[in-house]
Design a protein around this motif. Structure first.
Motif, PDB file in Angstrom:
ATOM      1  N   GLY A   1       0.786  -1.232   0.000  1.00 54.08           N
ATOM      2  CA  GLY A   1       0.000   0.000   0.000  1.00 54.08           C
ATOM      3  C   GLY A   1       0.813   1.274   0.000  1.00 54.08           C
ATOM      4  N   GLY A   2       2.135   1.143  -0.009  1.00 48.03           N
ATOM      5  CA  GLY A   2       2.986   2.328  -0.023  1.00 48.03           C
ATOM      6  C   GLY A   2       3.537   2.719   1.328  1.00 48.03           C
ATOM      7  N   LYS A   3       3.171   1.967   2.382  1.00 50.55           N
ATOM      8  CA  LYS A   3       3.737   2.233   3.706  1.00 50.55           C
ATOM      9  C   LYS A   3       5.141   1.631   3.771  1.00 50.55           C
ATOM     10  N   LEU A   4       6.025   2.321   4.451  1.00 47.82           N
ATOM     11  CA  LEU A   4       7.403   1.875   4.606  1.00 47.82           C
ATOM     12  C   LEU A   4       7.645   1.534   6.070  1.00 47.82           C
ATOM     13  N   LEU A   5       8.139   0.336   6.334  1.00 44.64           N
ATOM     14  CA  LEU A   5       8.520  -0.057   7.692  1.00 44.64           C
ATOM     15  C   LEU A   5      10.015   0.159   7.856  1.00 44.64           C
ATOM     16  N   LEU A   6      10.390   0.919   8.878  1.00 44.81           N
ATOM     17  CA  LEU A   6      11.793   1.238   9.154  1.00 44.81           C
ATOM     18  C   LEU A   6      12.175   0.655  10.503  1.00 44.81           C
ATOM     19  N   PHE A   7      13.301  -0.052  10.537  1.00 41.36           N
ATOM     20  CA  PHE A   7      13.716  -0.789  11.730  1.00 41.36           C
ATOM     21  C   PHE A   7      14.980  -0.176  12.323  1.00 41.36           C
ATOM     22  N   LEU A   8      14.900   0.204  13.597  1.00 40.33           N
ATOM     23  CA  LEU A   8      16.075   0.702  14.293  1.00 40.33           C
ATOM     24  C   LEU A   8      17.015  -0.464  14.569  1.00 40.33           C
ATOM     25  N   GLN A   9      18.311  -0.267  14.345  1.00 48.87           N
ATOM     26  CA  GLN A   9      19.265  -1.369  14.424  1.00 48.87           C
ATOM     27  C   GLN A   9      19.292  -2.044  15.790  1.00 48.87           C
ATOM     28  N   SER A  10      19.197  -1.275  16.854  1.00 48.52           N
ATOM     29  CA  SER A  10      19.252  -1.817  18.208  1.00 48.52           C
ATOM     30  C   SER A  10      18.446  -0.902  19.134  1.00 48.52           C
ATOM     31  N   PRO A  11      18.186  -1.326  20.368  1.00 48.15           N
ATOM     32  CA  PRO A  11      17.348  -0.525  21.258  1.00 48.15           C
ATOM     33  C   PRO A  11      17.892   0.884  21.497  1.00 48.15           C
ATOM     34  N   PRO A  12      17.019   1.900  21.492  1.00 52.49           N
ATOM     35  CA  PRO A  12      17.447   3.239  21.889  1.00 52.49           C
ATOM     36  C   PRO A  12      17.678   3.263  23.400  1.00 52.49           C
ATOM     37  N   ARG A  13      18.333   4.276  23.880  1.00 51.42           N
ATOM     38  CA  ARG A  13      18.704   4.324  25.305  1.00 51.42           C
ATOM     39  C   ARG A  13      17.527   4.146  26.271  1.00 51.42           C
ATOM     40  N   PRO A  14      16.359   4.764  26.034  1.00 52.65           N
ATOM     41  CA  PRO A  14      15.258   4.582  26.992  1.00 52.65           C
ATOM     42  C   PRO A  14      14.711   3.163  27.061  1.00 52.65           C
ATOM     43  N   LEU A  15      14.976   2.340  26.038  1.00 56.34           N
ATOM     44  CA  LEU A  15      14.431   0.982  25.989  1.00 56.34           C
ATOM     45  C   LEU A  15      15.513  -0.084  26.072  1.00 56.34           C
ATOM     46  N   LEU A  16      16.738   0.339  26.379  1.00 57.32           N
ATOM     47  CA  LEU A  16      17.862  -0.591  26.402  1.00 57.32           C
ATOM     48  C   LEU A  16      17.676  -1.682  27.444  1.00 57.32           C
ATOM     49  N   LYS A  17      17.214  -1.312  28.633  1.00 54.92           N
ATOM     50  CA  LYS A  17      17.039  -2.275  29.717  1.00 54.92           C
ATOM     51  C   LYS A  17      15.997  -3.325  29.360  1.00 54.92           C
ATOM     52  N   GLU A  18      14.918  -2.902  28.680  1.00 51.94           N
ATOM     53  CA  GLU A  18      13.855  -3.831  28.299  1.00 51.94           C
ATOM     54  C   GLU A  18      14.223  -4.673  27.092  1.00 51.94           C
ATOM     55  N   GLY A  19      15.251  -4.257  26.345  1.00 53.64           N
ATOM     56  CA  GLY A  19      15.668  -5.003  25.160  1.00 53.64           C
ATOM     57  C   GLY A  19      14.761  -4.806  23.965  1.00 53.64           C
ATOM     58  N   PHE A  20      14.079  -3.657  23.912  1.00 50.96           N
ATOM     59  CA  PHE A  20      13.170  -3.367  22.815  1.00 50.96           C
ATOM     60  C   PHE A  20      13.819  -2.426  21.802  1.00 50.96           C
ATOM     61  N   SER A  21      13.717  -2.772  20.533  1.00 53.31           N
ATOM     62  CA  SER A  21      14.008  -1.825  19.487  1.00 53.31           C
ATOM     63  C   SER A  21      12.667  -1.289  18.968  1.00 53.31           C
ATOM     64  N   LEU A  22      12.695  -0.526  17.878  1.00 53.57           N
ATOM     65  CA  LEU A  22      11.476   0.118  17.400  1.00 53.57           C
ATOM     66  C   LEU A  22      11.287  -0.088  15.901  1.00 53.57           C
ATOM     67  N   ILE A  23      10.028  -0.171  15.508  1.00 57.66           N
ATOM     68  CA  ILE A  23       9.643  -0.188  14.094  1.00 57.66           C
ATOM     69  C   ILE A  23       8.796   1.048  13.839  1.00 57.66           C
ATOM     70  N   LEU A  24       9.199   1.831  12.869  1.00 58.22           N
ATOM     71  CA  LEU A  24       8.438   3.013  12.483  1.00 58.22           C
ATOM     72  C   LEU A  24       7.717   2.734  11.167  1.00 58.22           C
ATOM     73  N   GLU A  25       6.432   3.015  11.137  1.00 59.44           N
ATOM     74  CA  GLU A  25       5.660   2.919   9.897  1.00 59.44           C
ATOM     75  C   GLU A  25       5.541   4.331   9.318  1.00 59.44           C
ATOM     76  N   PHE A  26       5.909   4.480   8.040  1.00 62.32           N
ATOM     77  CA  PHE A  26       5.961   5.813   7.425  1.00 62.32           C
ATOM     78  C   PHE A  26       5.153   5.803   6.133  1.00 62.32           C
ATOM     79  N   ASP A  27       4.241   6.766   6.010  1.00 60.50           N
ATOM     80  CA  ASP A  27       3.428   6.895   4.806  1.00 60.50           C
ATOM     81  C   ASP A  27       4.227   7.669   3.761  1.00 60.50           C
ATOM     82  N   THR A  28       4.606   6.997   2.675  1.00 61.08           N
ATOM     83  CA  THR A  28       5.477   7.629   1.687  1.00 61.08           C
ATOM     84  C   THR A  28       4.748   8.669   0.841  1.00 61.08           C
TER      85      THR A  28
END
Length: 205
Positions: free
Chosen positions: A45-72
């Motif tokens: 549908g034209g949406k782009l999923l972008l994946f952060l390579q590793s957890p950002p600092r606020p989520l480092l302890k939980e071991g979570f990275s992030l997926i951003l959905e972007f409308d192109t």
């Protein structure tokens, strides 16, 4: 450079002089250095999923990275999802959209030989809550469940164990996966043998 989208300014930090439109959630401004968007997959549908390579600092302890959905088309974020990293891997290297609608993510540990871990996971972001807007000036609130994931293909023994970084993945119309390694310009390092860039095909058993 045609256009650049930047994170909103995280709390307590000052704006730098980099030009661009600040439309991304501020949490992406709290990533580790050189740990930005490492993989992306374009949906039908034209949406782009972008994946952060590793957890950002606020989520480092939980071991979570992030997926951003972007409308192109609208050029703005439309989704934000938690992604739980595999503790044996630690880094996302690539992503792809499969012929049957699979969303595939490659995780790896940056090691070679017998110590190498390179696993392709299938994820289902549509089955969990989109928490875009849940990360505001006061930080992350009401942490949602991460996307569901399952092992889709373990690449051990598929010929990629000699590569420290596998950072490209695509699927053809027959369901075969193709991978490419990142040689980090090794041929330019004096005294270090050049590591060739290779394209390797692998099939799910």
């Amino acid at each position: 450079l045609l256009k650049r989208w930047l994170p909103e300014i995280p709390p307590g930090l000052t704006q730098n002089s980099r030009a661009g439109e600040r439309v991304l959630p501020s949490v992406f401004g709290e990533r580790k250095l050189n740990r930005g968007f490492e993989a992306m997959a374009l949906l039908p549908g034209g949406k782009l999923l972008l994946f952060l390579q590793s957890p950002p600092r606020p989520l480092l302890k939980e071991g979570f990275s992030l997926i951003l959905e972007f409308d192109t088309e609208k050029e703005k974020p439309t989704g934000l999802y938690l992604y739980r990293m595999d503790p044996k891997c630690g880094k996302i290297g690539a992503a792809a959209f499969g012929r049957s609608g699979e969303i595939l993510v490659l995780e790896q540990n940056g090691k070679t030989g017998k110590k190498a871990k390179q696993i392709v996971f299938r994820i289902e972001p549509d089955q969990v809550r989109n928490f875009l807007g849940g990360y505001g000036k006061s930080g992350l609130k009401d942490l949602p469940k991460p996307v569901k994931k399952s092992v889709w293909l373990d690449l051990k023994g598929k010929g990629l164990g000699g590569f420290e970084k596998v950072e490209g993945m695509a699927m053809d119309s027959k369901g075969r996966l193709y991978f490419v390694n990142d040689n980090d310009f090794s041929s330019a390092v004096p005294g270090k043998p050049a590591q060739p860039s290779e394209l390797i095909a692998a099939e799910k058993p």
